[in-house]
Design an enzyme around this catalytic site. Structure first.
Site, PDB file in Angstrom:
ATOM      1  CD  GLU A 109      -2.936   1.356   2.178  1.00 54.94           C
ATOM      2  OE1 GLU A 109      -3.842   2.188   1.993  1.00 54.94           O
ATOM      3  OE2 GLU A 109      -2.883   0.596   3.169  1.00 54.94           O
ATOM      4  CG  ASN A 131      10.089   9.049  -2.937  1.00 55.91           C
ATOM      5  OD1 ASN A 131       8.874   9.266  -2.896  1.00 55.91           O
ATOM      6  ND2 ASN A 131      10.841   9.447  -3.947  1.00 55.91           N
ATOM      7  CG  ASP A 152      -1.118  15.789  -1.484  1.00 53.08           C
ATOM      8  OD1 ASP A 152      -1.914  16.530  -2.097  1.00 53.08           O
ATOM      9  OD2 ASP A 152      -0.339  16.203  -0.607  1.00 53.08           O
ATOM     10  CE  LYS A 156      -1.733  26.837  -4.409  1.00 59.62           C
ATOM     11  NZ  LYS A 156      -0.640  27.678  -3.831  1.00 59.62           N
ATOM     12  CG  ASP A 188     -11.874  12.321  -1.607  1.00 57.12           C
ATOM     13  OD1 ASP A 188     -10.782  12.650  -2.129  1.00 57.12           O
ATOM     14  OD2 ASP A 188     -12.165  12.586  -0.428  1.00 57.12           O
ATOM     15  CG  PHE A 229      -8.633  10.576   4.108  1.00 52.38           C
ATOM     16  CD1 PHE A 229      -7.865  11.687   4.409  1.00 52.38           C
ATOM     17  CD2 PHE A 229      -9.018  10.379   2.785  1.00 52.38           C
ATOM     18  CE1 PHE A 229      -7.486  12.590   3.416  1.00 52.38           C
ATOM     19  CE2 PHE A 229      -8.648  11.269   1.790  1.00 52.38           C
ATOM     20  CZ  PHE A 229      -7.876  12.375   2.110  1.00 52.38           C
ATOM     21  CD  GLU A 230     -13.919   5.308   1.271  1.00 52.77           C
ATOM     22  OE1 GLU A 230     -14.763   4.988   0.422  1.00 52.77           O
ATOM     23  OE2 GLU A 230     -13.043   4.529   1.702  1.00 52.77           O
TER      24      GLU A 230
END
Length: 260
Positions: free
Chosen positions: A68, A120, A142, A146, A178, A241-242
């Site tokens: 994940e 990373n 994320d 922008k 989302d 979060f969801e």
């Protein structure tokens, strides 16, 4: 020599409260893999390889491995590991509080099939051996809203190529967001590839132009097209979060791309 990847995150100094610090001190040796080039670094060293031998050394078996990317607080990956002891799981997360919270949840259940990599993620996927992974999950990355930051979105052609290399034949890359504009971004990156098949059976209408922070309200008036997406992945629990996304009336977009 591996190329350094564009970072899809900003490194923040996340202080650990007393509870999370205790979890770190107690469980780091058990769950946190010693991958990073040096202490405090998120860089994967040149010599590292995520392969069958490494899995055998650190998980103690040859069970299929699911990775994940961006595991957050660990709610989903810990629930999956608890429900599937026959599988191995690797949570990739860069933020200290998320790593510590994942350790806490896993430690409470004494899970033996979960490890954590604080590196990373694109560098880790680049270091994965061919066919070494059963699935890759990228849930609610994320969105970098922008326009000038869209290149920082983690779903990119280079990562897609590394994920395909790492996945076994018939393996899946599962993605969820989302954010409508990120959904369009995923389709643009993935749907034209010949090494993945979009396994979605739902028809979803999305604007065909990108919107950024500040002009997202323009999306409804833009030209739309139909795209194929997946039913909600049963293996993804409803995280806090969801829930927040649903409470904000955002539509959840699920994707399943299977290796071709």
């Amino acid at each position: 020599m591996r190329n350094r990847k564009v970072l899809s995150f900003v490194r923040r100094s996340g202080r650990l409260d007393a509870r999370l610090q205790r979890a770190w001190d107690r469980y780091a040796d058990q769950y946190l893999l010693p991958i990073a080039e040096e202490e405090g670094s998120l860089t994967v060293p040149e010599h590292f390889a995520l392969d069958a031998a490494y899995v055998r050394d650190h998980w103690g078996n040859d069970n299929p491995l699911i990775v994940e990317i961006g595991s957050g607080q660990g709610e989903n990956v810990v629930a999956a590991a608890a429900a599937h002891p026959e599988l191995n799981f690797l949570a990739v997360e860069v933020y200290d509080p998320g790593v510590a919270h994942t350790m806490l949840l896993a430690g409470k259940q004494e899970l033996a099939n979960l490890k954590i990599a604080q590196v990373n993620a694109p560098e880790l996927l680049a270091a994965a051996a061919e066919g070494s992974l059963a699935e890759v999950w990228t849930f609610f990355p994320d969105p970098w809203p922008k326009m000038k930051h869209h290149k920082r979105r983690i779903v990119q052609p280079e990562l897609a190529a590394d994920v395909r290399k790492a996945l076994a034949d018939g393996g899946s890359w599962r993605i969820a967001t989302d954010i409508e504009d990120y959904a369009l971004h995923v389709h643009e990156i993935m749907d034209g590839r010949t090494d993945f098949t979009n396994a979605g059976s739902l028809t979803v209408s999305l604007p065909v132009e990108h919107v950024g922070k500040g002009n997202a309200d323009m999306a409804a008036a833009m030209e739309h097209a139909d795209f194929a997406e997946s039913e909600r992945f049963e293996g993804r629990i409803l995280t806090n979060f969801e829930k927040k996304g649903l409470q904000a009336n955002r539509v959840i977009h699920d994707f399943t791309y299977v290796t071709a």
